[in-house]
Design an enzyme around this catalytic site. Sequence first.
Site, mmCIF file in Angstrom:
data_model
loop_
_atom_site.group_PDB
_atom_site.id
_atom_site.type_symbol
_atom_site.label_atom_id
_atom_site.label_comp_id
_atom_site.label_asym_id
_atom_site.label_seq_id
_atom_site.Cartn_x
_atom_site.Cartn_y
_atom_site.Cartn_z
ATOM 1 N N SER A 107 -38.793 36.425 -4.191
ATOM 2 C CA SER A 107 -39.379 35.090 -4.394
ATOM 3 C C SER A 107 -40.353 34.765 -3.277
ATOM 4 C CB SER A 107 -38.279 34.027 -4.425
ATOM 5 O OG SER A 107 -37.462 34.116 -3.266
ATOM 6 N N ASP A 139 -35.966 42.518 -4.477
ATOM 7 C CA ASP A 139 -36.613 41.923 -3.305
ATOM 8 C C ASP A 139 -37.376 42.974 -2.510
ATOM 9 O OD1 ASP A 139 -37.271 39.732 -1.832
ATOM 10 O OD2 ASP A 139 -35.266 39.347 -1.049
ATOM 11 N N LYS A 174 -34.065 44.468 3.396
ATOM 12 C CA LYS A 174 -35.371 44.699 2.761
ATOM 13 C C LYS A 174 -36.503 44.220 3.661
ATOM 14 C CE LYS A 174 -36.436 40.321 1.682
ATOM 15 N NZ LYS A 174 -37.734 39.613 1.816
ATOM 16 N N GLY A 219 -33.218 36.844 -3.151
ATOM 17 C CA GLY A 219 -33.870 37.626 -4.192
ATOM 18 C C GLY A 219 -35.374 37.594 -4.065
ATOM 19 N N SER A 275 -46.073 38.706 1.811
ATOM 20 C CA SER A 275 -44.858 38.895 2.610
ATOM 21 C C SER A 275 -45.188 38.873 4.091
ATOM 22 C CB SER A 275 -44.189 40.226 2.251
ATOM 23 O OG SER A 275 -43.245 40.596 3.241
ATOM 24 N N ARG A 276 -44.542 37.988 4.831
ATOM 25 C CA ARG A 276 -44.787 37.901 6.275
ATOM 26 C C ARG A 276 -44.344 39.174 6.984
ATOM 27 N NH1 ARG A 276 -41.502 32.444 7.015
ATOM 28 N NH2 ARG A 276 -40.216 33.702 5.632
ATOM 29 N N ARG A 324 -37.700 18.362 10.498
ATOM 30 C CA ARG A 324 -37.713 17.797 11.853
ATOM 31 C C ARG A 324 -38.886 16.841 12.035
ATOM 32 N NH1 ARG A 324 -37.492 23.177 15.345
ATOM 33 N NH2 ARG A 324 -38.937 23.732 13.676
#
Length: 316
Positions: free
Chosen positions: A128, A234, A181, A126, A244-245, A30
Amino acid sequence: MSIAVLGGGAFGTALAISLAAIGPVTLWARDTSYHKATRESPRLPGVKLPGAITITDDLALASQAKTLLLAVPMQSLSGLLGRIENELDGRALVACCKGVDLRTGLGPTGVISASKPLSIPAVLTGPSFAADIAKGLPTALTLACANDTCGHEIQHALSTPNLRLYRSTDVIGAELGGALKNVMAIACGACIGAGLGDSARAALMTRGFSEMTRFAVHRGARAETLAGLSGLGDLALTCTSDLSRNYRYGQSLGSGEGFDPAVTVEGAATARAMARIAMDEGLSLPLCHAVAAVTEGRLTVAAVLEQLLSRPLKEE
């Protein structure tokens, strides 16, 4: 095969960088001012965009590609597709987001099919992290497409020197593994944030995997899909890494610390959607219910823990 990545966030940009190693790719965002001025992404500082990447904010232009990778948050997917006037007849639309649409209860390919019924929906999912892919580190993912012939073509078109794709026709299993997950990652993060320890996290991961598999099979998935990259793989990554957020968000809930509201946390919306689905279909999904309650502020982590530990004893 012409390829475009729609979404200039960290993951979309990382995919574009990886794909640029095998040919030209278009990256749509954007706001492209930072990308064009620096040949970098604000989400991936220090990583240069190769010359094979064409950066554009023209959605109509980018959507002319034969294969479109949709790398926007799950709750934004429907809106993005609605902005594309072309029906995308025969185009491969590969969802690179994980979750369940809050409004419809559909997964990524369901949203694609509802908006662009003449397209070929697929999902790339998956274990990543964007930073790993952007740095060229080896990453293995699942490419799920109900049409195996098309899936074979997409698999070969998107495989790069550092990105190895395994093909599957079990779209439901791949989608639900990637969606659920994130819910379990929030639970595990909350566990560590509350100081409950690694043993408790291991228990949550194990019971979470059981819950993921049980629901996915109920929806028609194959159990072995959940045991693969898009499920167990994952889950292992997302429930154990500060990158990982969803995990970091869970940590903030457990510790009582603040969390940046601008950061996308797919698992929170997915937990709410799953709790609603479980209620409608009479299913037992205790961890999804627990995460939904905590993220909505209806229960504290301590109260949820008490509820889970007081559940009736049973066989594994």
